[in-house]
Design a protein around this motif. Structure first.
Motif, PDB file in Angstrom:
ATOM      1  N   SER A 100       0.844  -1.201   0.000  1.00  0.00           N
ATOM      2  CA  SER A 100       0.000   0.000   0.000  1.00  0.00           C
ATOM      3  C   SER A 100       0.876   1.246   0.000  1.00  0.00           C
ATOM      4  CB  SER A 100      -0.917   0.016   1.227  1.00  0.00           C
ATOM      5  OG  SER A 100      -0.158   0.092   2.417  1.00  0.00           O
ATOM      6  N   SER A 142      -4.090   2.201  -2.563  1.00  0.00           N
ATOM      7  CA  SER A 142      -4.054   3.483  -1.872  1.00  0.00           C
ATOM      8  C   SER A 142      -5.473   3.897  -1.494  1.00  0.00           C
ATOM      9  CB  SER A 142      -3.409   4.564  -2.748  1.00  0.00           C
ATOM     10  OG  SER A 142      -3.302   5.777  -2.033  1.00  0.00           O
ATOM     11  N   LYS A 206      -8.948  -2.157   2.310  1.00  0.00           N
ATOM     12  CA  LYS A 206      -7.589  -2.309   1.770  1.00  0.00           C
ATOM     13  C   LYS A 206      -6.950  -3.653   2.112  1.00  0.00           C
ATOM     14  CE  LYS A 206      -4.198  -0.053   3.644  1.00  0.00           C
ATOM     15  NZ  LYS A 206      -3.300   1.040   4.091  1.00  0.00           N
TER      16      LYS A 206
END
Length: 242
Positions: A100, A142, A206
């Motif tokens: 990430s 992201s 995420k």
């Protein structure tokens, strides 16, 4: 001054009127002298700097400048992360990587710039190395307020092993994301929009997405499975301190 010569008119009439009010026993006046205060050079400089900072804060925002400044941070993070990915992949013998990044904040244009900085050929003559991970396939994530941005990259020498579109679709399907236009077998982009009503928050989505990306690689024997720990092989912001 002229006002003083005129007796500070209409002061006399005002004072007379006050004294005629029942209950007021006395009225006094006092003269004030105003002088210009001169600051030392040091104090004057401090005052000017303070005013300049206040003016900057109150100045209207310049979106174009803000975006350029943000882009510099994105590229810097990408270049630094590229070096770290190259090193980590060398140690672990990895061909693919998932991680990430913070600075793009889900903005796809910034994510492209970040990926480009990661893949930029490293210049050994530079004091500070940047990039260098172009030979490693990767998927980056992201999270922004509005969406989770995802970009998949496959280097030419690995394009027969995996299709970037299939890889990213596997991840996007986890939360009903969208494949972005222009995606191809070696470079694919996708987004998952935030939706509070559906409990879809970028930061929350995420990690499951990274895990799904790794699972897809394992299914193709492109990522270590036996005797390995995902927590050691999946690198995020905590693994790469600023």
């Amino acid at each position: 001054g002229a006002w003083e010569k005129a007796g500070f008119a209409p002061e006399a009439e005002f004072l007379k009127a006050l004294k005629e009010i029942k209950g007021i026993e006395g009225v006094e006046t006092q003269t004030y002298t105003l002088e210009e205060v001169k600051l030392s050079k040091k104090d004057a400089k401090k005052a000017a700097e303070k005013k300049e900072k206040e003016d900057v804060k109150s100045a209207p925002a310049d979106p174009e400048k803000e975006r350029k400044d943000k882009l510099k941070k994105v590229v810097k993070e990408g270049g630094k992360r590229g070096v770290e990915i190259e090193g980590a992949a060398d140690m672990g013998g990895l061909k693919f990587f998932c991680t990430s990044v913070d600075e793009p904040a889900g903005d796809m244009e910034f994510m492209d710039a970040c990926m480009e900085a990661m893949n930029e050929k490293s210049d050994p003559t530079q004091e500070e190395r940047k990039g260098g991970s172009g030979a490693i396939g990767k998927m980056i994530f992201s999270a922004g307020d509005h969406q989770l941005g995802i970009v998949a990259y496959v280097p030419d020498h690995l394009k027969d092993d995996i299709d970037a579109i299939e890889w990213i679709r596997k991840v996007l399907d986890l939360f009903g994301g969208k494949l972005e236009d222009g995606s191809n077998k070696v470079y694919a982009r996708g987004t998952i929009k935030a939706d509070g009503d559906a409990n879809k928050f970028p930061l929350k989505m995420k990690e499951p997405c990274i895990t799904e990306a790794i699972s897809y690689l394992k299914g193709k024997s492109l990522f270590p499975d036996a005797d390995s720990d995902d927590d050691e092989m999946v690198f995020g912001d905590d693994d790469f301190p600023s």
